[in-house]
Design a protein around this motif. Sequence first.
Motif, PDB file in Angstrom:
ATOM      1  N   HIS A  60       0.836  -1.209   0.000  1.00  0.00           N
ATOM      2  CA  HIS A  60       0.000   0.000   0.000  1.00  0.00           C
ATOM      3  C   HIS A  60       0.871   1.259   0.000  1.00  0.00           C
ATOM      4  O   HIS A  60       0.586   2.218  -0.730  1.00  0.00           O
ATOM      5  N   SER A  64       1.252   4.202  -3.070  1.00  0.00           N
ATOM      6  CA  SER A  64       1.110   5.646  -2.892  1.00  0.00           C
ATOM      7  C   SER A  64       2.356   6.385  -3.364  1.00  0.00           C
ATOM      8  O   SER A  64       2.261   7.405  -4.065  1.00  0.00           O
ATOM      9  N   ARG A  67       2.546   6.528  -7.150  1.00  0.00           N
ATOM     10  CA  ARG A  67       1.644   7.527  -7.725  1.00  0.00           C
ATOM     11  C   ARG A  67       2.193   8.938  -7.538  1.00  0.00           C
ATOM     12  O   ARG A  67       2.092   9.775  -8.436  1.00  0.00           O
ATOM     13  N   ASP A 123      -6.112   4.344 -11.444  1.00  0.00           N
ATOM     14  CA  ASP A 123      -4.882   5.114 -11.328  1.00  0.00           C
ATOM     15  C   ASP A 123      -4.895   6.379 -12.179  1.00  0.00           C
ATOM     16  O   ASP A 123      -4.325   7.397 -11.786  1.00  0.00           O
ATOM     17  N   VAL A 126      -6.497   9.239 -10.317  1.00  0.00           N
ATOM     18  CA  VAL A 126      -5.665   9.688  -9.203  1.00  0.00           C
ATOM     19  C   VAL A 126      -4.466  10.467  -9.720  1.00  0.00           C
ATOM     20  O   VAL A 126      -4.116  11.533  -9.183  1.00  0.00           O
ATOM     21  N   GLU A 199      -6.935   8.873  -3.226  1.00  0.00           N
ATOM     22  CA  GLU A 199      -6.889   7.410  -3.218  1.00  0.00           C
ATOM     23  C   GLU A 199      -8.158   6.790  -2.633  1.00  0.00           C
ATOM     24  O   GLU A 199      -8.220   5.577  -2.455  1.00  0.00           O
ATOM     25  N   GLY A 206      -3.096   1.533  -1.720  1.00  0.00           N
ATOM     26  CA  GLY A 206      -2.642   2.874  -1.367  1.00  0.00           C
ATOM     27  C   GLY A 206      -2.976   3.199   0.074  1.00  0.00           C
ATOM     28  O   GLY A 206      -3.838   2.563   0.690  1.00  0.00           O
ATOM     29  N   TYR A 209      -6.612   4.320   0.576  1.00  0.00           N
ATOM     30  CA  TYR A 209      -7.511   3.162   0.621  1.00  0.00           C
ATOM     31  C   TYR A 209      -7.386   2.441   1.956  1.00  0.00           C
ATOM     32  O   TYR A 209      -8.389   2.014   2.543  1.00  0.00           O
TER      33      TYR A 209
END
Length: 256
Positions: A60, A64, A67, A123, A126, A199, A206, A209
Amino acid sequence: MWRRSAGLRLGLGGLGTLALAWWWATAGAHGTSVLAARFSPAATLSSLAGLLQQPDFFQHAWASLRRVLAALAIALLAGVPAGLLVGGLQRVDAALSPAFQFLRMVSPLSWMPIVVMVLGVGDRSVLFLLAFAGVWPILLNTAAGVRQLDPRWLLLARSLAATRAELLCRVILPGVLSHVLTGLRLSIGVVWIVLVPAEMLGIDAGLGYFILDTRDRLAYSELLATVLVIGALGFALDGAARRLQRWWVPGQGPAP
């Protein structure tokens, strides 16, 4: 060295004060509250130790970070050329600056419904929100750097018959690099703030999430542990940006 040591002690003292306030808010002032106990430092640190032993949690965190890095790359690719144009050409500045200033003041999160309708859940949505949030500090700082270039350097380069490519690569870009890195550091802070709510757009990985997941499971100590991880990762990214700025622009001195 003494100043650095004193600054380190003051910084640790500030963090210690913050930890003491955390303990007081969850245990000292509300020692009998069951809900407050779930957010206590002891429960949170215990959950943090458990999370750091779970490979899924690192997945996770990596999702993040991936991204954020991709969004910063997009923001740089878009913001630096636009900043060079806005800062170097008065007509472009007059034509685009009002639109840029208007868009900059629109919260990236307000685009969420439209982005989901156009790009769908995933994605791409985001990344759009993160890049939209991060491009403005880079663009505006790059433009400011171009405006502050010493015109004598440009005149000297032209007198030596420098081509446009040489003028750009050997005079303009080195001259605005400090401003670009400052914009990048500001962009990291903005993107990291937008990351968690972005997210929550129905993706399945992420830190944003994971926070929703802990809320749904009523795992409040894990939720607060995730908040600590988010703060630590953001602090580390900002520190990396400061070191990059000091290394790449050694004459600038320490960043605040």
